[in-house]
Motif scaffolding. Structure first.
Motif, short mmCIF file in Angstrom:
data_model
loop_
_atom_site.label_atom_id
_atom_site.label_comp_id
_atom_site.label_asym_id
_atom_site.label_seq_id
_atom_site.Cartn_x
_atom_site.Cartn_y
_atom_site.Cartn_z
N VAL A 160 45.21 -20.72 17.21
CA VAL A 160 46.01 -19.54 16.88
C VAL A 160 46.24 -19.44 15.38
O VAL A 160 46.70 -20.39 14.74
CB VAL A 160 47.37 -19.59 17.61
CG1 VAL A 160 48.23 -18.38 17.24
CG2 VAL A 160 47.18 -19.65 19.12
N ASP A 161 45.93 -18.28 14.82
CA ASP A 161 46.25 -17.96 13.43
C ASP A 161 47.68 -17.41 13.39
O ASP A 161 47.92 -16.32 13.88
CB ASP A 161 45.24 -16.93 12.91
CG ASP A 161 45.66 -16.28 11.59
OD1 ASP A 161 46.83 -16.42 11.18
OD2 ASP A 161 44.82 -15.61 10.98
N THR A 162 48.60 -18.20 12.86
CA THR A 162 49.96 -17.68 12.64
C THR A 162 50.29 -17.72 11.15
O THR A 162 51.41 -18.02 10.74
CB THR A 162 51.00 -18.40 13.54
OG1 THR A 162 52.27 -17.75 13.37
CG2 THR A 162 51.14 -19.88 13.22
N GLU A 221 48.94 -10.06 13.62
CA GLU A 221 47.79 -9.44 12.93
C GLU A 221 48.33 -8.62 11.75
O GLU A 221 48.89 -7.54 11.91
CB GLU A 221 46.99 -8.58 13.93
CG GLU A 221 45.81 -7.84 13.34
CD GLU A 221 44.81 -8.68 12.57
OE1 GLU A 221 44.84 -8.58 11.33
OE2 GLU A 221 43.98 -9.41 13.17
N THR A 222 48.13 -9.18 10.57
CA THR A 222 48.75 -8.63 9.36
C THR A 222 48.10 -7.32 8.91
O THR A 222 48.67 -6.58 8.11
CB THR A 222 48.66 -9.68 8.23
OG1 THR A 222 48.88 -10.97 8.80
CG2 THR A 222 49.71 -9.45 7.17
N SER A 223 46.91 -7.02 9.41
CA SER A 223 46.27 -5.76 9.01
C SER A 223 46.80 -4.57 9.80
O SER A 223 46.63 -3.43 9.38
CB SER A 223 44.75 -5.86 9.19
OG SER A 223 44.42 -6.06 10.55
N SER A 267 45.11 -25.28 -0.23
CA SER A 267 44.17 -24.19 0.03
C SER A 267 44.97 -22.94 0.39
O SER A 267 46.17 -23.02 0.60
CB SER A 267 43.27 -24.54 1.23
OG SER A 267 43.97 -24.36 2.45
N SER A 268 44.29 -21.83 0.52
CA SER A 268 44.96 -20.65 1.08
C SER A 268 44.86 -20.74 2.60
O SER A 268 44.33 -21.70 3.15
CB SER A 268 44.32 -19.38 0.54
OG SER A 268 43.12 -19.12 1.22
N GLY A 269 45.33 -19.71 3.28
CA GLY A 269 45.25 -19.68 4.73
C GLY A 269 43.81 -19.72 5.23
O GLY A 269 43.51 -20.31 6.27
N THR A 270 42.91 -19.13 4.45
CA THR A 270 41.49 -19.14 4.82
C THR A 270 40.96 -20.56 4.92
O THR A 270 40.17 -20.88 5.82
CB THR A 270 40.68 -18.33 3.77
OG1 THR A 270 41.22 -17.00 3.73
CG2 THR A 270 39.21 -18.26 4.11
N GLY A 271 41.41 -21.43 4.04
CA GLY A 271 41.02 -22.84 4.11
C GLY A 271 41.51 -23.47 5.42
O GLY A 271 40.77 -24.23 6.06
N SER A 311 51.23 -20.85 3.03
CA SER A 311 52.52 -21.00 2.34
C SER A 311 53.18 -19.69 1.92
O SER A 311 54.39 -19.63 1.76
CB SER A 311 52.33 -21.87 1.10
OG SER A 311 51.33 -21.34 0.24
N GLN A 312 52.39 -18.62 1.74
CA GLN A 312 52.90 -17.48 0.97
C GLN A 312 53.44 -16.32 1.79
O GLN A 312 53.65 -15.25 1.26
CB GLN A 312 51.79 -16.98 0.03
CG GLN A 312 50.69 -16.14 0.68
CD GLN A 312 49.56 -16.96 1.27
OE1 GLN A 312 49.76 -18.10 1.64
NE2 GLN A 312 48.38 -16.38 1.38
N LYS A 313 53.65 -16.52 3.08
CA LYS A 313 54.14 -15.40 3.88
C LYS A 313 55.57 -15.73 4.35
O LYS A 313 56.47 -15.68 3.55
CB LYS A 313 53.15 -15.11 4.99
CG LYS A 313 51.74 -14.97 4.37
CD LYS A 313 50.84 -13.97 4.92
CE LYS A 313 49.60 -13.86 4.05
NZ LYS A 313 48.42 -13.44 4.76
N GLY A 314 55.75 -16.12 5.59
CA GLY A 314 57.10 -16.41 6.05
C GLY A 314 57.77 -17.58 5.34
O GLY A 314 58.99 -17.69 5.32
#
Ligand SMILES: *Cc1c(COP(=O)(O)O)cnc(C)c1O
Length: 399
Positions: free
Chosen positions: A175-177, A148-150, A68-72, A200-203
């Motif tokens: 926690v959303d990391t 907070e990525t925004s 899934s993506s992070g949203t999942g 998976s797609q950030k750090g």
């Protein structure tokens, strides 16, 4: 690329705060035949990546991997723990906190949103105060975003745990990391986090397509009591399979090959060096922005994100037009302004597999773009970043 589009030489500069560029070594690791996900070869891979992922989260508890993506992974955290009507306390750090709150509402939960100004971190004092008022202990969970990525603000998660404990409140800490893991120091167990959410797609420098949860024993016990139907996201369904290196359904096999190598790469560099590199690139970027005379979204000196820098353009200057010019002229993608920062801010991603010269390339693209877009600014941002980068190293004396 359509046939009438001209090929652009060199690498595209993907300077958005995720997805981050995927290193060739990871791409090669994924370039493999897809194997039987119930077979013996897979079992070794499954056990290995789950073990490495737990170590990356710094937990002795459970780690779960979803295709899934992070949203999942956000939904997994909420679906395993809470039932419709449950109260949860969330904190508005920016667009990602807002989206998670909206999801909680859509799932029938009763999220209470402590409002923030999108330029600072989680106010742990506000959380403590609200929890102290909750004498009936109705609040089941506290949900905050680590990075907070925004906006480019990294919150102090340890302080949030201390606030919950100071209030003597039993709420779980979620926690959303998603954009913090693998870039910024993160300690699931030590900080007393109950559920960590990542992707998976950030750090982790992987392509998009995997979501992660790290889960404490307390959260796992709580999920067994939660009165909400779930299947795909269920930790309970996963555990017996994961214990043998398998998954209850087809996992993203080739992404798991990549994950195996991605975590090796972070460990080979040394996690503390990885974090220091990100810090240093964050500071170099801010040197440039300050020299340009532009405003950094994060107002708190102590909370600047090592992952990305949010930059406000002066009134009357459209950040999307600026970004378009940079893309057209220099083949670089910069992050858009999200939510209430749409059209007003852009974001420079400095996460993942980048070095000093990648960063300087990106900053020169920004500086040239500012000139071409007619944004009032001072020259010399890239020079400031060069001075900072030449005068500093990571703790092991390298960069
Ligand atoms: C990217 C991101 C998400 C969402 O992840 P997707 O993979 O786009 O679903 C959530 N939270 C934060 C902080 C993020 O940076």
């Amino acid at each position: 690329m359509s046939s009438n589009e001209r090929r652009r030489a060199g690498r595209h500069f993907l300077q958005i705060p995720g997805p981050s560029p995927t290193p060739d070594r990871i791409l090669r690791a994924m370039d493999m035949p897809t194997i039987d996900h119930r077979g013996p070869a897979f079992q070794k891979l499954g056990l290995r990546v789950l073990e490495k992922l737990r170590a990356l989260f710094k937990t002795k508890g459970h780690a779960f991997i979803y295709p899934s993506s992070g949203t999942g992974a956000w939904e997994a955290a909420l679906a395993n723990l809470f039932a419709p009507g449950d109260c949860i306390l969330m904190y508005e750090t920016g667009q990602f906190a807002t989206l998670w709150k909206n999801m909680a509402g859509r799932l029938g939960l009763a999220p209470e949103f402590l409002s923030g100004d999108w330029r600072s971190g989680v106010d742990a004092g506000m959380i403590e105060k609200r929890l102290r008022q909750d004498s009936e202990r109705k609040i089941k969970g506290v949900c905050v975003v680590h990075n907070e990525t925004s906006t480019g603000v990294t919150s102090n998660i340890e302080a949030v745990r201390k606030a919950i404990d100071a209030a003597g409140h039993p709420a779980l800490l979620l926690v959303d990391t998603v954009s913090g893991l693998g870039c910024a120091d993160y300690r699931h167990d030590e900080w007393g986090v109950d559920v960590s959410v990542a992707g998976s797609q950030k750090g982790l420098m992987l392509p998009p397509g995997m979501g992660f949860n790290a889960v404490s024993e307390k959260a796992l016990a709580s999920s067994r009591q939660a009165n909400r139907p779930k299947m795909f996201w269920s930790w309970e369904e996963m555990i017996p399979h994961n214990n043998n290196g398998y998954f209850p359904y087809t996992p993203a096999t080739n992404l798991l090959y990549g994950l195996d190598v991605a975590i090796d790469m972070l460990n080979e560099e040394g996690l503390n060096n990885v974090f220091a590199r990100h810090q240093r690139h964050g500071e170099a970027t801010r040197c440039a922005v300050r020299a340009w005379g532009l405003d950094i979204v994060c107002r708190d000196e102590a909370l600047h994100s090592p992952v990305l820098t949010g930059v406000l353009l002066p009134e009357g200057h459209d950040s999307d037009r600026f970004r378009q010019i940079v893309l057209d002229r220099f083949d670089m993608s910069l992050g858009i302004g999200l939510g209430r920062l749409a059209g007003k801010a852009f974001r420079i991603g400095h996460l993942g597999d980048i070095n000093d010269l990648t960063l300087l390339g990106a900053l020169s693209g920004v500086e040239m773009g500012l000139g071409l877009a007619g944004v009032p600014h001072k020259k010399g941002g890239v020079d400031s970043a060069m001075v900072y980068l030449s005068q500093t190293t990571t703790p092991d004396g390298r960069t």
